[in-house]
Design an enzyme around this catalytic site. Structure first.
Site, PDB file in Angstrom:
ATOM      1  N   LYS A  21       0.879  -1.178   0.000  1.00 30.20           N
ATOM      2  CA  LYS A  21       0.000   0.000   0.000  1.00 30.20           C
ATOM      3  C   LYS A  21       0.909   1.218   0.000  1.00 30.20           C
ATOM      4  CE  LYS A  21      -3.483   2.364   2.849  1.00 30.20           C
ATOM      5  NZ  LYS A  21      -4.363   2.820   1.795  1.00 30.20           N
ATOM      6  N   THR A  24      -2.585   6.782   0.107  1.00 30.32           N
ATOM      7  CA  THR A  24      -3.794   6.864   0.913  1.00 30.32           C
ATOM      8  C   THR A  24      -4.658   7.956   0.304  1.00 30.32           C
ATOM      9  OG1 THR A  24      -4.709   7.075   3.147  1.00 30.32           O
ATOM     10  CG2 THR A  24      -2.786   8.450   2.639  1.00 30.32           C
ATOM     11  N   GLU A  74      -3.238   0.862  -3.658  1.00 34.24           N
ATOM     12  CA  GLU A  74      -3.949   0.613  -2.398  1.00 34.24           C
ATOM     13  C   GLU A  74      -4.003  -0.883  -2.069  1.00 34.24           C
ATOM     14  OE1 GLU A  74      -5.284   2.424  -0.025  1.00 34.24           O
ATOM     15  OE2 GLU A  74      -5.908   4.355  -0.823  1.00 34.24           O
TER      16      GLU A  74
END
Length: 103
Positions: A21, A24, A74
């Site tokens: 990841k 954000t 993500e």
């Protein structure tokens, strides 16, 4: 104890630490982060510190302009990403993408 600068749901911790990841997506209340910022990261649930990140880029996006690349960054599918964003930020359409790397 130093306060954390940004928090993530605990379910994202392992993906962040493993480098799966790398972005954000946040609402306007967290749109102030800039490229080069070094941030202490905590878990949303208990504010426990778990790493430090550096912001590598920022941009804006709408729910309709999210792409497969965003989803990959993500570590989820585009359908999953749109659902997660809609669940976290119901009724909102304008978002801020924060790209980062763990330090």
């Amino acid at each position: 104890m130093q306060p954390n600068d940004i928090t993530f749901f605990q379910r994202f911790q392992d993906d962040i630490l493993a480098g799966r990841k790398t972005i954000t997506i946040r609402d306007e209340s967290e749109s102030h982060f800039k490229t080069g910022d070094v941030l202490r990261v905590g878990r949303f649930e208990d504010d426990g510190y778990f790493c430090t990140i550096e912001v590598t880029a920022t941009s804006t996006v709408t729910l309709d302009t999210l792409t497969e690349k965003h989803a990959e960054q993500e570590n989820m599918t585009l359908t999953e990403l749109k659902k997660v964003i809609a669940d976290i930020y119901p009724g909102q359409t304008q978002f801020y993408v924060i790209e980062f790397k763990c330090l």
